[in-house]
Design a protein around this motif. Structure first.
Motif, PDB file in Angstrom:
ATOM      1  N   TYR A 136       9.713 -20.338  38.766  1.00 39.15           N
ATOM      2  CA  TYR A 136       9.511 -19.261  39.744  1.00 39.15           C
ATOM      3  C   TYR A 136       8.617 -18.148  39.197  1.00 39.15           C
ATOM      4  CZ  TYR A 136      12.862 -21.363  42.901  1.00 39.15           C
ATOM      5  OH  TYR A 136      13.500 -22.223  43.761  1.00 39.15           O
ATOM      6  N   ASN A 137       8.406 -18.111  37.892  1.00 34.55           N
ATOM      7  CA  ASN A 137       7.497 -17.133  37.291  1.00 34.55           C
ATOM      8  C   ASN A 137       6.045 -17.369  37.676  1.00 34.55           C
ATOM      9  OD1 ASN A 137       8.984 -15.291  35.252  1.00 34.55           O
ATOM     10  ND2 ASN A 137       9.856 -17.305  34.894  1.00 34.55           N
ATOM     11  N   ILE A 138       5.704 -18.584  38.117  1.00 38.43           N
ATOM     12  CA  ILE A 138       4.317 -18.866  38.500  1.00 38.43           C
ATOM     13  C   ILE A 138       4.142 -18.940  40.019  1.00 38.43           C
ATOM     14  CG2 ILE A 138       3.742 -19.973  36.310  1.00 38.43           C
ATOM     15  CD1 ILE A 138       3.850 -22.689  37.802  1.00 38.43           C
ATOM     16  N   LYS A 139       5.159 -18.537  40.768  1.00 39.07           N
ATOM     17  CA  LYS A 139       5.099 -18.537  42.234  1.00 39.07           C
ATOM     18  C   LYS A 139       4.558 -17.189  42.691  1.00 39.07           C
ATOM     19  CE  LYS A 139       7.957 -19.663  46.237  1.00 39.07           C
ATOM     20  NZ  LYS A 139       8.042 -18.517  47.098  1.00 39.07           N
ATOM     21  N   LYS A 140       3.314 -17.188  43.177  1.00 45.41           N
ATOM     22  CA  LYS A 140       2.629 -15.918  43.461  1.00 45.41           C
ATOM     23  C   LYS A 140       3.135 -15.186  44.684  1.00 45.41           C
ATOM     24  CE  LYS A 140      -1.215 -17.846  46.081  1.00 45.41           C
ATOM     25  NZ  LYS A 140      -2.623 -18.143  46.074  1.00 45.41           N
ATOM     26  N   ASP A 141       3.760 -15.872  45.626  1.00 43.33           N
ATOM     27  CA  ASP A 141       4.126 -15.207  46.872  1.00 43.33           C
ATOM     28  C   ASP A 141       5.553 -14.648  46.886  1.00 43.33           C
ATOM     29  OD1 ASP A 141       5.258 -17.691  46.933  1.00 43.33           O
ATOM     30  OD2 ASP A 141       4.611 -18.200  48.960  1.00 43.33           O
ATOM     31  N   ILE A 142       6.037 -14.214  45.734  1.00 43.58           N
ATOM     32  CA  ILE A 142       7.331 -13.537  45.670  1.00 43.58           C
ATOM     33  C   ILE A 142       7.151 -12.123  46.224  1.00 43.58           C
ATOM     34  CG2 ILE A 142       9.010 -12.510  44.092  1.00 43.58           C
ATOM     35  CD1 ILE A 142       8.757 -14.961  42.343  1.00 43.58           C
ATOM     36  N   ASP A 143       8.018 -11.732  47.128  1.00 44.29           N
ATOM     37  CA  ASP A 143       7.952 -10.377  47.698  1.00 44.29           C
ATOM     38  C   ASP A 143       8.929  -9.497  46.932  1.00 44.29           C
ATOM     39  OD1 ASP A 143       7.737  -8.088  49.186  1.00 44.29           O
ATOM     40  OD2 ASP A 143       8.575  -8.939  51.022  1.00 44.29           O
ATOM     41  N   SER A 144       8.391  -8.731  46.002  1.00 42.06           N
ATOM     42  CA  SER A 144       9.243  -7.879  45.170  1.00 42.06           C
ATOM     43  C   SER A 144       9.387  -6.470  45.730  1.00 42.06           C
ATOM     44  CB  SER A 144       8.691  -7.834  43.741  1.00 42.06           C
ATOM     45  OG  SER A 144       7.368  -7.349  43.749  1.00 42.06           O
TER      46      SER A 144
END
Length: 121
Positions: free
Chosen positions: A45-53
């Motif tokens: 999940y560290n390389i998943k760019k579309d995380i909405d933080s």
């Protein structure tokens, strides 16, 4: 000295992702090199760019993307775990790859040290 980094925890569970970039910076400042950073298990999940933080939480994947780009470090996620999580290559951070454990073993073979980041490892 050449290092390979292995990360096996998701971006927001612990402070590992922050420690990762800090330690890698120190390794490079000492004149050493990094073969690559390999993400395994929930670490993909560290390389998943579309995380909405949101606006108040740091965007760890963006931080890793920028760091690897600036320092020219290879970044890859375990192909099995990427498949299991349903993450698609189009959702990877820039320059991240989908690689198997055979690729990781090649990186380790080229390295002097292997550093593990993760709970219970």
């Amino acid at each position: 000295m050449k290092y390979t980094i292995f990360v096996a925890t998701e971006p927001y569970k612990f402070q590992i992702s922050d420690s990762l970039t800090n330690l890698c910076s120190a390794i490079l400042e000492k004149g050493n090199s990094i073969e690559g950073i390999f993400f395994f298990g929930s670490g993909v999940y560290n390389i998943k760019k579309d995380i909405d933080s949101g606006k108040t939480i740091r965007n760890i994947p963006a931080k890793i993307e920028q760091f690897c780009k600036e320092k020219d470090i290879k970044c890859a996620g375990c192909s099995t775990w990427i498949s299991l999580t349903g993450i698609k290559e189009k959702n990877f951070i820039e320059n991240a790859a989908d690689e198997g454990l055979g690729d990781l073993s090649n990186w380790v073979g080229e390295s002097d040290k292997l550093l593990f980041f993760g709970a219970g490892i």
